[in-house]
Design an enzyme around this catalytic site. Structure first.
Site, PDB file in Angstrom:
ATOM      1  N   GLY A 182       0.821  -1.202   0.000  1.00 30.28           N
ATOM      2  CA  GLY A 182       0.000   0.000   0.000  1.00 30.28           C
ATOM      3  C   GLY A 182       0.855   1.252   0.000  1.00 30.28           C
ATOM      4  N   CYS A 183       0.288   2.354  -0.463  1.00 29.91           N
ATOM      5  CA  CYS A 183       1.083   3.575  -0.608  1.00 29.91           C
ATOM      6  C   CYS A 183       1.561   4.110   0.749  1.00 29.91           C
ATOM      7  CB  CYS A 183       0.309   4.632  -1.387  1.00 29.91           C
ATOM      8  SG  CYS A 183      -1.301   5.068  -0.704  1.00 29.91           S
ATOM      9  N   HIS A 184       0.637   4.381   1.676  1.00 31.36           N
ATOM     10  CA  HIS A 184       1.054   4.863   2.993  1.00 31.36           C
ATOM     11  C   HIS A 184       1.929   3.834   3.702  1.00 31.36           C
ATOM     12  CE1 HIS A 184      -1.736   8.258   2.937  1.00 31.36           C
ATOM     13  NE2 HIS A 184      -2.715   7.441   2.585  1.00 31.36           N
TER      14      HIS A 184
END
Length: 310
Positions: free
Chosen positions: A114-116
């Protein structure tokens, strides 16, 4: 020549992967006509005819697609949240160590981070693995991201004429502390407790900065900020993820500093007592499609940077 299919090529991540791959001469990109894009039989046949397929789908649809191809020899690269902590799926962040890189190379089921989560994990996992931070540590994290991370609907909201004035200011979300990235943030770092996580979306298209604050007292055995710097320098040597001794711009750190890039940069700021761990990258790059392409390269035996913008 390897054949690649993108299931969900109309979404933000799928479109960007498609743009990157269609220019490559070492791959054949298999596509479906618009009328068949959501047809289960056509999707099944396209994946079955491919060496690798990206699942750029909502979680439920990604699970369905993976089950559809259960036992098939092709490599599936899932960009959704669905399989990031699922046994048997490799976690696609090879810079975390030889075990992670080897799993991506060997496994034909790969979960793209995931990005975060990518920034938090890149900052925290090496500290836990090296014994500088206890798995029992209770951490907090805030992450500022561009609005493209919210997909087509949020992009349309931010780019609409006469938009809501509330969009002019940064907006914090995930207020219930149930953000979908928390599960991998805890599992991949080895922490016993998920962090207090404060994601913020702001009025810029792409890019992000993830910050993990620490007190020196949080560290094990009298460890220092300088030891963290040395650890990051040894761990992240590039070409995609790299440590920098300083990456601010005259005391400011812009979330858009690596917009359009597939790289990630990490640094340590603050002072001897109050330490800031910082990661900057593009939410659409190392936070999504760039990471997915990097995993594809590694799984197919290509140069890991092929098709990346660094």
């Amino acid at each position: 020549m390897k054949t690649v299919f993108i299931d969900g090529s109309a979404g933000t991540t799928g479109l960007r992967i498609h743009q990157r791959l269609e220019a490559r001469r070492d791959l054949k990109l298999l596509t479906l006509p618009e009328a068949l894009r959501k047809d289960p039989a056509a999707r099944h046949d396209a994946m079955a005819a491919s060496d690798a397929a990206f699942l750029c789908l909502p979680d439920a649809a990604a699970i369905e697609a993976a089950e559809m191809m259960d036992g098939a020899p092709l490599t599936l690269l899932d960009t959704s949240t669905a399989h990031r902590t699922t046994p048997g799926w490799a976690y696609g962040f090879p810079e975390l160590g030889a075990d992670f890189a080897g799993a991506v190379q060997r496994n034909n089921r790969i979960a793209v981070p995931g990005c975060h989560a990518s920034g938090f994990i890149a900052l925290v996992r090496p500290l836990v693995a090296a014994g500088l931070l206890s798995p029992a540590a209770r951490l907090s994290c805030h992450s500022v991201t561009g609005y493209s991370g919210g997909g087509k609907k949020m992009i349309a909201q931010y780019e609409a004429s006469g938009r809501d004035g509330l969009l002019d200011a940064p907006r914090q979300y995930g207020l219930g502390q149930t953000h979908k990235h928390l599960k991998e943030m805890q599992a991949i770092t080895g922490l016993e407790t998920a962090p207090v996580f404060c994601p913020i979306v702001a009025d810029f298209y792409s890019g992000m900065v993830v910050t993990v604050p620490l007190f020196r007292a949080d560290l094990q055995g009298g460890a220092t900020a300088e030891q963290i710097r040395q650890l990051y320098g040894d761990t992240y040597r590039g070409p995609v993820v790299r440590y920098r001794s300083q990456m601010d711009e005259d005391g400011f750190l812009s979330g858009a500093g690596l917009s359009g890039s597939d790289a990630m940069e990490l640094t340590v700021a603050g002072n001897d007592d109050r330490i800031l761990l910082l990661a900057r990258y593009d939410n659409l790059g190392k936070g999504a499609s760039g990471a997915a392409i990097q995993c594809l390269n590694l799984s197919l035996g290509c140069d890991i940077t092929e098709g990346l913008v660094l």
